[in-house]
Structure formats: structure tokens, C-alpha cells
Design a protein around this motif. Structure first.
Motif, PDB file in Angstrom:
ATOM      1  N   VAL A 337     -40.997  69.182  10.326  1.00 20.93           N
ATOM      2  CA  VAL A 337     -40.120  68.063  10.673  1.00 20.93           C
ATOM      3  C   VAL A 337     -39.869  67.180   9.452  1.00 20.93           C
ATOM      4  N   GLY A 338     -40.924  66.951   8.664  1.00 15.43           N
ATOM      5  CA  GLY A 338     -40.783  66.120   7.477  1.00 15.43           C
ATOM      6  C   GLY A 338     -39.832  66.714   6.454  1.00 15.43           C
ATOM      7  N   GLY A 339     -39.890  68.038   6.266  1.00 20.31           N
ATOM      8  CA  GLY A 339     -38.976  68.682   5.332  1.00 20.31           C
ATOM      9  C   GLY A 339     -37.529  68.529   5.751  1.00 20.31           C
ATOM     10  N   ALA A 340     -37.251  68.760   7.050  1.00 18.89           N
ATOM     11  CA  ALA A 340     -35.887  68.592   7.547  1.00 18.89           C
ATOM     12  C   ALA A 340     -35.459  67.133   7.485  1.00 18.89           C
ATOM     13  N   ALA A 341     -36.384  66.223   7.823  1.00 12.95           N
ATOM     14  CA  ALA A 341     -36.060  64.796   7.809  1.00 12.95           C
ATOM     15  C   ALA A 341     -35.749  64.312   6.397  1.00 12.95           C
ATOM     16  N   THR A 342     -36.431  64.882   5.395  1.00 14.56           N
ATOM     17  CA  THR A 342     -36.160  64.482   4.013  1.00 14.56           C
ATOM     18  C   THR A 342     -34.693  64.689   3.664  1.00 14.56           C
ATOM     19  N   VAL A 343     -34.164  65.830   4.072  1.00 16.34           N
ATOM     20  CA  VAL A 343     -32.750  66.119   3.802  1.00 16.34           C
ATOM     21  C   VAL A 343     -31.847  65.190   4.606  1.00 16.34           C
ATOM     22  N   MET A 344     -32.197  64.974   5.883  1.00 12.84           N
ATOM     23  CA  MET A 344     -31.338  64.138   6.728  1.00 12.84           C
ATOM     24  C   MET A 344     -31.306  62.696   6.241  1.00 12.84           C
ATOM     25  N   PHE A 345     -32.456  62.168   5.829  1.00  7.06           N
ATOM     26  CA  PHE A 345     -32.487  60.791   5.355  1.00  7.06           C
ATOM     27  C   PHE A 345     -31.726  60.654   4.042  1.00  7.06           C
ATOM     28  N   ALA A 346     -31.893  61.644   3.155  1.00  8.41           N
ATOM     29  CA  ALA A 346     -31.135  61.612   1.911  1.00  8.41           C
ATOM     30  C   ALA A 346     -29.640  61.734   2.190  1.00  8.41           C
ATOM     31  N   MET A 347     -29.292  62.483   3.231  1.00  7.08           N
ATOM     32  CA  MET A 347     -27.877  62.605   3.601  1.00  7.08           C
ATOM     33  C   MET A 347     -27.340  61.268   4.093  1.00  7.08           C
ATOM     34  N   VAL A 348     -28.170  60.510   4.802  1.00  8.41           N
ATOM     35  CA  VAL A 348     -27.758  59.173   5.233  1.00  8.41           C
ATOM     36  C   VAL A 348     -27.447  58.304   4.019  1.00  8.41           C
ATOM     37  N   THR A 349     -28.314  58.362   3.008  1.00 10.21           N
ATOM     38  CA  THR A 349     -28.069  57.607   1.777  1.00 10.21           C
ATOM     39  C   THR A 349     -26.778  58.063   1.108  1.00 10.21           C
ATOM     40  N   ALA A 350     -26.542  59.380   1.100  1.00  5.70           N
ATOM     41  CA  ALA A 350     -25.314  59.909   0.495  1.00  5.70           C
ATOM     42  C   ALA A 350     -24.076  59.410   1.228  1.00  5.70           C
ATOM     43  N   VAL A 351     -24.181  59.307   2.555  1.00  5.54           N
ATOM     44  CA  VAL A 351     -23.062  58.752   3.325  1.00  5.54           C
ATOM     45  C   VAL A 351     -22.805  57.301   2.925  1.00  5.54           C
ATOM     46  N   GLY A 352     -23.888  56.550   2.722  1.00  7.73           N
ATOM     47  CA  GLY A 352     -23.736  55.167   2.271  1.00  7.73           C
ATOM     48  C   GLY A 352     -23.045  55.078   0.922  1.00  7.73           C
ATOM     49  N   LEU A 353     -23.396  55.979   0.012  1.00  2.29           N
ATOM     50  CA  LEU A 353     -22.741  55.996  -1.303  1.00  2.29           C
ATOM     51  C   LEU A 353     -21.260  56.325  -1.164  1.00  2.29           C
ATOM     52  N   ARG A 354     -20.943  57.239  -0.247  1.00  2.00           N
ATOM     53  CA  ARG A 354     -19.536  57.576  -0.022  1.00  2.00           C
ATOM     54  C   ARG A 354     -18.764  56.373   0.519  1.00  2.00           C
ATOM     55  N   VAL A 355     -19.400  55.606   1.392  1.00  3.20           N
ATOM     56  CA  VAL A 355     -18.759  54.402   1.913  1.00  3.20           C
ATOM     57  C   VAL A 355     -18.538  53.382   0.797  1.00  3.20           C
ATOM     58  N   LEU A 356     -19.553  53.221  -0.070  1.00  2.00           N
ATOM     59  CA  LEU A 356     -19.437  52.264  -1.171  1.00  2.00           C
ATOM     60  C   LEU A 356     -18.359  52.669  -2.164  1.00  2.00           C
ATOM     61  N   HIS A 357     -17.983  53.942  -2.165  1.00  2.00           N
ATOM     62  CA  HIS A 357     -16.913  54.405  -3.054  1.00  2.00           C
ATOM     63  C   HIS A 357     -15.579  53.709  -2.743  1.00  2.00           C
ATOM     64  N   LYS A 358     -15.464  53.199  -1.507  1.00  2.00           N
ATOM     65  CA  LYS A 358     -14.227  52.518  -1.105  1.00  2.00           C
ATOM     66  C   LYS A 358     -14.171  51.073  -1.600  1.00  2.00           C
ATOM     67  N   VAL A 359     -15.280  50.573  -2.142  1.00  2.00           N
ATOM     68  CA  VAL A 359     -15.360  49.174  -2.555  1.00  2.00           C
ATOM     69  C   VAL A 359     -14.753  49.002  -3.946  1.00  2.00           C
ATOM     70  N   GLN A 360     -14.017  47.903  -4.141  1.00  2.00           N
ATOM     71  CA  GLN A 360     -13.459  47.601  -5.459  1.00  2.00           C
ATOM     72  C   GLN A 360     -14.481  46.826  -6.277  1.00  2.00           C
ATOM     73  N   PHE A 361     -14.737  47.270  -7.490  1.00  2.45           N
ATOM     74  CA  PHE A 361     -15.728  46.623  -8.345  1.00  2.45           C
ATOM     75  C   PHE A 361     -15.089  45.831  -9.493  1.00  2.45           C
ATOM     76  N   GLU A 362     -13.968  46.281 -10.001  1.00  2.00           N
ATOM     77  CA  GLU A 362     -13.340  45.616 -11.136  1.00  2.00           C
ATOM     78  C   GLU A 362     -12.846  44.222 -10.736  1.00  2.00           C
ATOM     79  N   GLY A 363     -13.273  43.218 -11.478  1.00  2.00           N
ATOM     80  CA  GLY A 363     -12.835  41.854 -11.214  1.00  2.00           C
ATOM     81  C   GLY A 363     -13.504  41.208 -10.023  1.00  2.00           C
ATOM     82  N   THR A 364     -14.600  41.787  -9.537  1.00  3.21           N
ATOM     83  CA  THR A 364     -15.305  41.223  -8.378  1.00  3.21           C
ATOM     84  C   THR A 364     -16.796  41.096  -8.706  1.00  3.21           C
ATOM     85  N   SER A 365     -17.521  40.488  -7.780  1.00  4.88           N
ATOM     86  CA  SER A 365     -18.980  40.376  -7.905  1.00  4.88           C
ATOM     87  C   SER A 365     -19.692  41.370  -7.006  1.00  4.88           C
TER      88      SER A 365
END
Length: 454
Positions: A337-365
Motif C-alpha cells: 500500500v505504501g509503494g502505491a501511495a507514494t506514487v499517488m501522493f506524488a501525483m497529487v503534488t504534480a497536479v498542484g504544479l500543473r495548476v500553478l502553471h496557470k498562475v502569472q508570475f511576471e510583475g506579481t508577488s
């Protein structure tokens, strides 16, 4: 319809049962008790999936092909609250008391939240989703190596190798599998890992024979619910995070099926999430959210019928009424279960990074906002005793990485991107807004300078 419903079940099943397995394992609950949690989880998921897809009048349900499943957001707060108020089963009455109140809170604010969803843009949701994945890594590490570094069997090479095998199989099956085989990579890998673990004496199916074929989780199985303010606040924040997750998924599904999602539709969908927490408080289960895996399946297959998802909900209800199923799942070896969960939790983080890709960084804080949020939220994850000198109620809130992330990123987003002394909001800082029929009101961003083609 039955086959397509089974496919939805196969896609979401591993994620749905992972939450009770992680919580039960972290709290060192007996196998039969974890099996009870699994059955209650499947039953509530099935009921809420039926409500989301079919609807109940103008009260509950978004009436879209949305599959409801236990949210990973709740794992860390549940473990922290249970350990703070007695540990193990002794702390669960406080956990379920807080979940029950958070469900009522969700029902009360669902309509309001549907109108202010723009204050939970990709900047906020992306940070929170990243923290959810990162903060749960400690839980799956405990399943693989053990919870006590001083124990003789802690970090056994064979257990770590078994978890590594499961991860490798997920990669291989996903890469070389075709169609449904590729989609079932996690389940196939868990099944193979369990077979490998059998001769290692890591599989104990004794509880399966004792379990009955039919039964239902007794309401308040762990005792009358107890109510503590800090635990309630923590779970109410979890409900806000759940609403943020579900809003994004419901908007995505609505676009796939060419349906204009009105505020009333979204409010009914969020109210169903609130109801799931109320049911969870009574039935010893977990709050539900719209599962992103099944949103992806709708887009992949092009099957847009909500009745297919209703069939999936029916299967979940049936499984939730068969205690033997819960005990089989609860008997799965920790390293598997831990091995499978490691991938799933990392996938959750990857989804978060994909969402953050929509954020504008230039000229913002926005870069600063993300940095401060991650630093504050992950401190208690890497140093669990960081707040031990603080009052207990403060520890209950601040020691949860997810709760800390929501509070910090929400406040900083308001401070930097909304309260700007008469200036307009920073482009990309306001999320998609659900509007009246016939109109579309997505994020309007300032076009960036053209870049040379790569």
C-alpha cells in the motif's frame, strides 16, 4: 453502461480505499477495524456518487458524471486530532465529532461558496494541492519502513524492495500497457505486490473468514462524538479545501459535457460534499470530494452520461454492504500500500504544479506567496514537534500542513492580489467564476509577449 460503470469503479477504487488504509495504519488500528472503515467509506462514496449524478430535486447533486470519493485532504488532520485526543480508537470520537460539525458547516456555506469561488484561484488551489501531496509522504513512508525507528524490524530491506517493486510495476504497466490495462496499473501492481508478499508472511487474511457477507457500519461505532473547538476549526478548513477541489473538477466536467454550470448547480454539488461529511460523522467514514481521476476518464473516453457514473455509485454501495470486501482490502501489506501511495501522493503534488502553471508570475508577488506558503505549511511536516511549546488548540490548527497552507495562501492572495489600494486585481489571481446561463466568465489575463517558437 454496466461495463463503463465498472471502469469508473476500477479507476477510483485504489484512491478511495487508500484513505482508510492510511488513517487506520497510522493510528495502528486492528485489521478488522480498518476493514470497517473501508466498508463505511465505500458505502458513503456510493451514496454521494448517486446523489451527484442523479440529484435530489433542487436540493442536492450537481447532476454531472461526477464520482465522489474520500478526499486525501482529511488524512493528516484526522491523524493529528486522533493522536492529540487519546491516540488510536480513543481519539476517533473527537475526529468524527469535528467531521460532523464540518459537514453541517459545508451545507450552510455551499451556496455562498459557489458565489465566491473566484477567491480560490489556481494560485490558492495549486499551493494547497501541492502541500497535500508533500505532507502525506511521511504517512506512506511509515507504511513501508515502519513507524518506530528504534524497532528491530524498522526499514527492512525486503519491505523497501517490495514497495520499490510496486512502484516499478506501476511505471512499467503504465508505459507498456494498452487501454484498460494501462488505466488499471495501480490495481495490477498492488495485486502482484500482494502475491509477492504472501511468502514473506506479510499477508494476514484471517479476518476475512470471520467477516460476514452482509452488514452495515454501526453509527458512532467508536462512541458518542466529542466536540473540541480546535479540531472543529481544522476540519472546517478541510471542508473549504474540499470545496476548492470539487469546484475545479465540476467546472472541468461541465466543460467536457457542454453544460453551463450555474451557481445553483455548483451549490448543490458542494452541498453533497457537505452531506458526505455529515454521513461520515455518523457512519465512521470520510468526507468526499469529486475524484479527479474520473474527471480525466470522462475526457479520455468521451462518455458523458451521468447514468454511467450512477451505475458506478450503485456498485460502491453494494461493496460497502459486504464486510468481507473491506477486510480483504485491510489485509493488504503495508509496504505494498505504501509503494502505491507514494506514487499517488506524488501525483497529487504534480497536479498542484500543473495548476500553478496557470498562475502569472511576471510583475506579481505570486512567487513570494508560494514560497511563504510552502515554508510555513511544510515546517510541521518535516519537524512534527515544531509547535510543542504552543497551546494545544494552536497546535491542532498550525500542526496540520494543509490547514496552514489554506490559511496562509488565502490571506496572502487577498493581501497582494485583491487589496491593492484602488488598483485592479493582478492578472491570473482571480479564479474562474460560475455565472448565469448564457454567459461565460473565465479568467482574463494580460497577454504575454510573444515568444519564439521552440
Amino acid at each position: 453502461m454496466v461495463l463503463l460503470g465498472l471502469q469508473h469503479l476500477a479507476i477510483m477504487y485504489a484512491g478511495a480505499v487508500a484513505v482508510p488504509l492510511l488513517v487506520g495504519g497510522a493510528l495502528k488500528l486492528p485489521t478488522h477495524t480498518i476493514g470497517l472503515l473501508v466498508n463505511a467509506d465505500l458505502l458513503v462514496s456510493g451514496i454521494v456518487t448517486l446523489i451527484q449524478s442523479i440529484g435530489i430535486g433542487r436540493i442536492l447533486g450537481v447532476r454531472l458524471p461526477v464520482v465522489a470519493g474520500a478526499t486525501f485532504t482529511v488524512v493528516s488532520p484526522m491523524i493529528l486530532i486522533a493522536e492529540q485526543f487519546g491516540g488510536g480508537e480513543a481519539g476517533l470520537p473527537t475526529v468524527y465529532g469535528a467531521i460532523l460539525v464540518s459537514g453541517v458547516f459545508g451545507l450552510l456555506i455551499a451556496r455562498f461558496f459557489a458565489k465566491v469561488a473566484r477567491f480560490f484561484p489556481p494560485l490558492v488551489s495549486g499551493c494547497v494541492i501541492c502541500v497535500i501531496g508533500l505532507s502525506l509522504i511521511g504517512a506512506d513512508a511509515g507504511l513501508i519502513a515502519g513507524d518506530d525507528p528504534k524497532a528491530a524490524d524498522y526499514g527492512q530491506i525486503s519491505h523497501i524492495a517490495l514497495a520499490g517493486l510496486v512502484i516499478l510495476l506501476i511505471v512499467v504497466v503504465t508505459k507498456f500497457g494498452r487501454g484498460l490495462v494501462s488505466q488499471l496499473a495501480v490495481l495490477i501492481s498492488v495485486a502482484v505486490g500482494t502475491l509477492v508478499a504472501w511468502p514473506m508472511h506479510l499477508v494476514d487474511m484471517s479476518g476475512v473468514g470471520k467477516a460476514s457477507w452482509f452488514g452495515i457500519s454501526q453509527p458512532f461505532h467508536f462512541g458518542a462524538p466529542q466536540f473540541h473547538l480546535a479540531a472543529i476549526i481544522s476540519m472546517c478548513v478541510v471542508m473549504l479545501v474540499t470545496f476548492t477541489e470539487s469546484t475545479a473538477d465540476m467546472v472541468a466536467v461541465a466543460e467536457m459535457v457542454d453544460k453551463q454550470l450555474e451557481p445553483a448547480d455548483l451549490a448543490r454539488g458542494l452541498a453533497a460534499d457537505g452531506l458526505s461529511a455529515v454521513l461520515a460523522g455518523f457512519m465512521n467514514s470520510f468526507p468526499d470530494t469529486a475524484f479527479a481521476e474520473n474527471v480525466g476518464l470522462v475526457g479520455l473516453t468521451g462518455v458523458r452520461s451521468r447514468w454511467v457514473v450512477a451505475v458506478c455509485g450503485g456498485f460502491l454501495v453494494v461493496l460497502g454492504l459486504v464486510p468481507k470486501v473491506g477486510n480483504v482490502v485491510a489485509a493488504l501489506p503495508g509496504p505494498v500500500v505504501g509503494g502505491a501511495a507514494t506514487v499517488m501522493f506524488a501525483m497529487v503534488t504534480a497536479v498542484g504544479l500543473r495548476v500553478l502553471h496557470k498562475v502569472q508570475f511576471e510583475g506579481t508577488s505570486n512567487m513570494l506567496i508560494i514560497a511563504v506558503t510552502l515554508s510555513v505549511a511544510l515546517l510541521p511536516a518535516v519537524a512534527p514537534s515544531f509547535y510543542t511549546k504552543f497551546p494545544t488548540d494552536f497546535q491542532m490548527i498550525a500542526s496540520s500542513p494543509i490547514t496552514s497552507a489554506v490559511i496562509v495562501v488565502f490571506v496572502l492572495n487577498l493581501l497582494f492580489n485583491h487589496w491593492r489600494s484602488g488598483k485592479g486585481a493582478t492578472p491570473g489571481a482571480i479564479g474562474p467564476e460560475v455565472t448565469a446561463p448564457g454567459t461565460t466568465n473565465h479568467v482574463v489575463t494580460v497577454p504575454e509577449k510573444s515568444a519564439p517558437a521552440e
